[in-house]
Design a protein around this motif. Structure first.
Motif, PDB file in Angstrom:
ATOM      1  N   PHE B  83      97.517  71.488  60.730  1.00  0.00           N
ATOM      2  CA  PHE B  83      96.617  72.411  60.337  1.00  0.00           C
ATOM      3  C   PHE B  83      96.762  73.727  61.203  1.00  0.00           C
ATOM      4  CE2 PHE B  83      92.134  73.727  60.931  1.00  0.00           C
ATOM      5  CZ  PHE B  83      91.967  74.371  59.682  1.00  0.00           C
ATOM      6  N   GLN B  84      96.833  73.554  62.675  1.00  0.00           N
ATOM      7  CA  GLN B  84      96.561  74.630  63.594  1.00  0.00           C
ATOM      8  C   GLN B  84      97.842  75.483  63.334  1.00  0.00           C
ATOM      9  OE1 GLN B  84      94.235  75.547  65.385  1.00  0.00           O
ATOM     10  NE2 GLN B  84      93.005  73.600  64.973  1.00  0.00           N
ATOM     11  N   ASP B  99      87.735  76.722  59.109  1.00  0.00           N
ATOM     12  CA  ASP B  99      87.455  75.722  60.266  1.00  0.00           C
ATOM     13  C   ASP B  99      88.250  74.591  59.984  1.00  0.00           C
ATOM     14  OD1 ASP B  99      85.626  77.862  61.402  1.00  0.00           O
ATOM     15  OD2 ASP B  99      84.039  76.981  60.253  1.00  0.00           O
ATOM     16  N   ARG B 100      88.101  74.201  59.110  1.00  0.00           N
ATOM     17  CA  ARG B 100      88.753  72.794  58.652  1.00  0.00           C
ATOM     18  C   ARG B 100      89.665  72.741  57.556  1.00  0.00           C
ATOM     19  NH1 ARG B 100      83.309  72.914  58.674  1.00  0.00           N
ATOM     20  NH2 ARG B 100      83.482  72.057  60.967  1.00  0.00           N
ATOM     21  N   PRO B 101      90.380  71.743  57.560  1.00  0.00           N
ATOM     22  CA  PRO B 101      91.119  71.534  56.093  1.00  0.00           C
ATOM     23  C   PRO B 101      90.157  71.366  54.771  1.00  0.00           C
ATOM     24  CG  PRO B 101      92.221  70.191  57.930  1.00  0.00           C
ATOM     25  CD  PRO B 101      90.851  70.875  58.440  1.00  0.00           C
ATOM     26  N   TYR B 102      90.753  71.763  53.538  1.00  0.00           N
ATOM     27  CA  TYR B 102      90.150  71.631  52.371  1.00  0.00           C
ATOM     28  C   TYR B 102      88.838  72.599  52.294  1.00  0.00           C
ATOM     29  CZ  TYR B 102      93.822  68.316  51.388  1.00  0.00           C
ATOM     30  OH  TYR B 102      94.889  67.509  51.398  1.00  0.00           O
ATOM     31  N   LYS B 110      90.481  84.688  49.726  1.00  0.00           N
ATOM     32  CA  LYS B 110      89.727  83.580  50.241  1.00  0.00           C
ATOM     33  C   LYS B 110      91.079  82.446  50.416  1.00  0.00           C
ATOM     34  CE  LYS B 110      88.571  80.953  45.908  1.00  0.00           C
ATOM     35  NZ  LYS B 110      87.331  80.353  45.230  1.00  0.00           N
ATOM     36  N   VAL B 111      90.768  81.724  51.550  1.00  0.00           N
ATOM     37  CA  VAL B 111      91.995  80.971  52.086  1.00  0.00           C
ATOM     38  C   VAL B 111      91.496  79.592  52.306  1.00  0.00           C
ATOM     39  CG1 VAL B 111      93.571  80.883  54.060  1.00  0.00           C
ATOM     40  CG2 VAL B 111      92.771  83.066  53.152  1.00  0.00           C
ATOM     41  N   ALA B 112      92.284  78.548  51.799  1.00  0.00           N
ATOM     42  CA  ALA B 112      92.117  77.324  52.381  1.00  0.00           C
ATOM     43  C   ALA B 112      93.523  76.486  52.886  1.00  0.00           C
ATOM     44  CB  ALA B 112      91.722  76.399  51.348  1.00  0.00           C
ATOM     45  N   VAL B 113      93.507  75.462  53.531  1.00  0.00           N
ATOM     46  CA  VAL B 113      94.716  74.874  53.969  1.00  0.00           C
ATOM     47  C   VAL B 113      94.524  73.433  53.424  1.00  0.00           C
ATOM     48  CG1 VAL B 113      96.187  74.110  55.917  1.00  0.00           C
ATOM     49  CG2 VAL B 113      94.878  76.322  56.034  1.00  0.00           C
ATOM     50  N   ALA B 114      95.370  72.983  52.803  1.00  0.00           N
ATOM     51  CA  ALA B 114      95.465  71.387  52.501  1.00  0.00           C
ATOM     52  C   ALA B 114      96.603  70.860  53.374  1.00  0.00           C
ATOM     53  CB  ALA B 114      95.922  71.163  51.005  1.00  0.00           C
ATOM     54  N   ILE B 115      96.184  69.576  53.931  1.00  0.00           N
ATOM     55  CA  ILE B 115      96.955  68.591  54.718  1.00  0.00           C
ATOM     56  C   ILE B 115      97.241  67.422  53.891  1.00  0.00           C
ATOM     57  CG2 ILE B 115      97.515  67.489  57.054  1.00  0.00           C
ATOM     58  CD1 ILE B 115      97.566  70.726  57.231  1.00  0.00           C
ATOM     59  N   SER B 200      93.002  58.700  41.195  1.00  0.00           N
ATOM     60  CA  SER B 200      92.091  59.284  42.087  1.00  0.00           C
ATOM     61  C   SER B 200      92.645  59.725  43.456  1.00  0.00           C
ATOM     62  CB  SER B 200      90.991  58.186  42.507  1.00  0.00           C
ATOM     63  OG  SER B 200      91.848  57.150  42.915  1.00  0.00           O
ATOM     64  N   ALA B 201      93.964  59.264  43.691  1.00  0.00           N
ATOM     65  CA  ALA B 201      94.622  59.691  44.865  1.00  0.00           C
ATOM     66  C   ALA B 201      94.844  61.368  45.061  1.00  0.00           C
ATOM     67  CB  ALA B 201      95.844  59.095  45.151  1.00  0.00           C
ATOM     68  N   PHE B 202      95.039  61.636  43.678  1.00  0.00           N
ATOM     69  CA  PHE B 202      95.015  63.305  43.728  1.00  0.00           C
ATOM     70  C   PHE B 202      93.825  64.070  43.550  1.00  0.00           C
ATOM     71  CE2 PHE B 202      99.163  61.734  41.443  1.00  0.00           C
ATOM     72  CZ  PHE B 202      99.900  61.878  42.459  1.00  0.00           C
ATOM     73  N   SER B 203      92.538  63.432  43.482  1.00  0.00           N
ATOM     74  CA  SER B 203      91.662  64.080  43.320  1.00  0.00           C
ATOM     75  C   SER B 203      91.366  65.245  44.304  1.00  0.00           C
ATOM     76  CB  SER B 203      90.262  63.127  42.944  1.00  0.00           C
ATOM     77  OG  SER B 203      90.167  62.347  44.265  1.00  0.00           O
ATOM     78  N   THR B 204      91.596  64.960  45.431  1.00  0.00           N
ATOM     79  CA  THR B 204      90.908  65.982  46.714  1.00  0.00           C
ATOM     80  C   THR B 204      91.806  67.353  46.788  1.00  0.00           C
ATOM     81  OG1 THR B 204      90.301  64.203  48.066  1.00  0.00           O
ATOM     82  CG2 THR B 204      90.664  66.370  49.134  1.00  0.00           C
ATOM     83  N   ILE B 205      93.145  66.975  46.421  1.00  0.00           N
ATOM     84  CA  ILE B 205      94.126  68.338  46.280  1.00  0.00           C
ATOM     85  C   ILE B 205      93.749  69.020  45.017  1.00  0.00           C
ATOM     86  CG2 ILE B 205      96.051  66.711  45.386  1.00  0.00           C
ATOM     87  CD1 ILE B 205      96.250  69.877  47.945  1.00  0.00           C
ATOM     88  N   GLN B 206      93.380  68.265  44.000  1.00  0.00           N
ATOM     89  CA  GLN B 206      93.450  68.818  42.689  1.00  0.00           C
ATOM     90  C   GLN B 206      92.263  69.516  42.628  1.00  0.00           C
ATOM     91  OE1 GLN B 206      93.499  65.810  39.704  1.00  0.00           O
ATOM     92  NE2 GLN B 206      95.833  65.961  39.910  1.00  0.00           N
ATOM     93  N   SER B 207      90.852  68.941  43.428  1.00  0.00           N
ATOM     94  CA  SER B 207      89.847  69.924  43.676  1.00  0.00           C
ATOM     95  C   SER B 207      89.856  71.222  44.302  1.00  0.00           C
ATOM     96  CB  SER B 207      88.587  68.835  44.275  1.00  0.00           C
ATOM     97  OG  SER B 207      87.680  69.635  44.894  1.00  0.00           O
ATOM     98  N   LEU B 208      90.759  70.976  45.287  1.00  0.00           N
ATOM     99  CA  LEU B 208      91.056  72.426  45.961  1.00  0.00           C
ATOM    100  C   LEU B 208      91.830  73.253  45.103  1.00  0.00           C
ATOM    101  CD1 LEU B 208      91.436  73.331  49.395  1.00  0.00           C
ATOM    102  CD2 LEU B 208      93.863  73.087  48.826  1.00  0.00           C
ATOM    103  N   ILE B 209      92.755  72.797  44.319  1.00  0.00           N
ATOM    104  CA  ILE B 209      93.532  73.851  43.650  1.00  0.00           C
ATOM    105  C   ILE B 209      92.690  74.451  42.490  1.00  0.00           C
ATOM    106  CG2 ILE B 209      95.391  73.681  41.861  1.00  0.00           C
ATOM    107  CD1 ILE B 209      97.043  71.816  43.738  1.00  0.00           C
ATOM    108  N   THR B 210      91.681  73.627  41.976  1.00  0.00           N
ATOM    109  CA  THR B 210      91.019  74.149  40.906  1.00  0.00           C
ATOM    110  C   THR B 210      90.042  75.141  41.611  1.00  0.00           C
ATOM    111  OG1 THR B 210      89.431  72.158  40.862  1.00  0.00           O
ATOM    112  CG2 THR B 210      90.851  72.129  39.274  1.00  0.00           C
TER     113      THR B 210
END
Lengths: 379, 212
Positions: B83-84, B99-102, B110-115, B200-210
């Motif tokens: 992340f850093q 401040d933190r991922p996702y 606007k910016v986000a980082v997915a780990i 459901s394994a993809f839900s967090t990354i998909q939420s970010l992308i949407t």
């Protein structure tokens, strides 16, 4: 060397600056992003010919009429044709052989019909013939709009960064016809020698013959020959000749054949290199401005051309400003000039036009390396 | 990013920066599933090159149209360090740093980082894929095969096996080798619908992308 250039209200530039300039400065960008206009602005700050001739030449190179003195022609030099906002071109850097940091400044304002009615006067020309603005005025001024019509341009050169108006050099221009108006002594405003190689009409035999003759007198033609040899090692010698069949003077190369070869038959690239080499050899300590430097050159010869340019620029203390559309040209300049130890001559800037405003983005050598490796477009 | 691809030119206002071409193809398949057509996926020249390439991308002529960016990279052996590293690239690109991922940091861009697989777990995209493959009958034997191989190597062989955070990669390679085209990479496999993107394994990354 010039370290910073700032341009305001010239052609497509509302306000743009180039900082951290180097010996070789490559300007890239899309069409109409202001690359050529930046070279033009520099050529006005360091004029290589009388101002009216230069203005006429700059418009002619763009295919724009140069013979007329209409308000439209004068206004065409201003951003958005808004002549009420003065054009300003500034350069900062170190003068030749001097450690002193200097600023040069050119301000171009319109001369209006109203100015003429209020008694605008021109300096007396060296020939004693003082032009009058009346000659270019409409016979009858009917309304206030007519009074705002631009009838000429007033160039004010401030070459000493002085607040004293007497230190400034005034060059009023009321006609783009040859040998009229703008009578200031060119030498007094020629702070640095400059050469401008446009992308079109690249071969000017008369001017090149004069340059070559000057070098011949100084026994320096070898400098041009060695440059041509980087492109074609067969060339043993270069001759400037007038023949019965071809009354115009032309360049001929000795490539070891029974007859000399007209250089024009050796390709556009050879003529382009000749133009560049002659300009550099006769502009010691000054600026060489090259529009679309890749024009006429085969891509595989570009690395040699860049190496030659860099070496000659160092040897003759020349600063080069060149434009290009070509990715090959950017790549070859980067590879040729940044892989040499202790040489950091190259600066690459991209001009952008966003919402009617230009900006110049600098790319470091590391960023250009990354862009090349990763295939990111920098143009 | 690479020599075989065409030049990278910014064409869309929403950017998804990924590590390489395999990841690009994978996320293309995911965007297709999500029916998102307004996002441009840009592959860096590798995870370590995100730091080098993102600032160059941010200087591109077309960057003015960009309104949002998400950078996706593997956690590897240290999710916080990953992340850093992306944050450093964002700073170098003169972008704001979340401040933190996702989490998106709101700004002009606007910016986000997915780990991946997630912000507090070592590993990679492949570990996420393992979770999404849990119902496939072949995932158990391929997992067992890699686990056995690794333990065998550690106990007797001088040849080093995959480090713990790389074992997910090994398992996905082995898993993909059981398909009709055994040499498909994860990008092509995703396009061949090997994974169910509704898992459901993809839900967090998909939420970010949407949210881009």
């Amino acid at each position: 060397m010039i370290e910073k250039v700032a341009i305001q209200n010239y052609r497509c530039h509302k306000s743009v600056s180039l900082e951290g300039l180097g010996r070789i400065n490559l300007l890239v960008g899309k069409n109409n992003s202001g690359k050529t206009a930046a070279l033009e602005a520099l050529s006005l700050l360091f004029p290589l010919m009388p101002i009216p001739d230069l203005l006429a030449a700059l418009n002619a190179l763009r295919g724009y009429p140069s013979g007329s003195n209409s308000s439209e022609i004068w206004s065409s030099f201003f951003y958005n044709w808004e002549s009420e906002n003065a054009i300003v071109v500034e350069a900062e850097g170190f003068a030749r052989h001097e450690a002193k940091h200097e600023k040069y400044n050119l301000r171009i304002s319109p001369i209006t019909v109203s100015d003429a009615q209020n008694g605008f006067r021109y300096p007396v020309s060296p020939t004693g013939n003082e032009p009058t603005l009346q000659t270019s005025l409409p016979a009858v001024v009917e309304n206030t709009d007519s009074l705002k019509q631009v009838s000429g341009l007033n160039f004010i050169y401030d070459l000493k960064d002085s607040t004293d108006p007497k230190q400034k050099i005034n060059v009023p221009v009321i006609s783009l016809a040859p040998n009229q108006g703008g009578f200031a002594d060119l030498q007094s405003i020629k702070k640095l020698p400059a050469a401008f190689l446009p992308s079109r009409g690249i071969h000017n035999p008369q001017s090149e013959a004069l340059r070559y003759s000057k070098l011949e007198i100084e026994r320096r033609t070898g400098e041009v020959l060695s440059v041509l040899q980087t492109l074609d090692p067969r060339i043993k010698n270069l001759h400037l000749l007038a023949t019965e069949k071809e009354p115009r003077i032309g360049f001929y190369a000795d490539i070891g054949d029974p007859h000399l070869m007209p250089l024009a038959l050796m390709g556009d690239g050879m003529l382009r290199i000749l133009s560049i080499a002659l300009s550099m050899a006769t502009t010691r300590g000054g600026l060489v401005l090259v529009d679309e430097i890749e024009s006429g050159l085969y891509y595989s010869s570009l690395p040699k051309v860049w190496s030659m340019l860099s070496q000659t620029a160092r040897k003759l203390d020349i600063q080069v400003f060149a434009t290009t559309h070509s990715e090959e040209c950017i790549r070859s300049a980067h590879n040729a000039l940044t892989n040499i130890e202790n040489l950091n001559d190259l600066r690459i800037y991209r001009f952008d036009l966003i919402d009617g405003h230009t900006r110049a983005v600098y790319y470091s050598p590391e960023e250009i390396s990354a862009a090349i490796e990763t295939d990111i477009e920098v143009r | 990013m690479s020599s075989h691809d065409k030049k990278i030119v910014i064409e869309k206002s929403k950017l998804l920066i990924v590590e390489g071409n395999h990841e690009k193809e994978f996320f293309e398949a995911m965007l297709s599933y999500l029916k998102l057509t307004d996002i441009q996926i840009i592959p860096a020249g590798g995870k370590t090159l995100i730091l080098r390439d993102l600032p160059v991308l941010a200087k591109s002529a077309g960057f003015g149209i960009v309104t949002s960016i998400a950078v996706v990279r593997d956690a590897d052996d240290n999710p916080n360090r990953a992340f850093q590293s992306v944050c450093e690239a964002l700073k170098k690109s003169e972008l704001l740093v979340p401040d933190r991922p996702y989490e998106f940091v709101p700004d002009k861009v606007k910016v986000a980082v997915a780990i991946l697989p997630n912000p507090d777990e070592k590993g990679s995209l492949e570990d996420l894929l393992l979770k999404a493959s849990v119902n496939d009958p072949l995932i158990i034997p391929t997992n067992e095969f890699i686990d056995n191989a690794v333990s065998t190597l550690y106990t007797g062989s001088p040849r080093p096996g995959p480090a713990p955070h790389k074992q997910g990669k090994a398992k996905i390679h082995a898993f993909l080798a059981t398909f009709d085209e055994p040499d498909r990479d994860l990008g092509k496999a995703a396009k061949n619908k090997v994974w169910d993107f509704s898992h459901s394994a993809f839900s967090t990354i998909q939420s970010l992308i949407t949210q881009l």
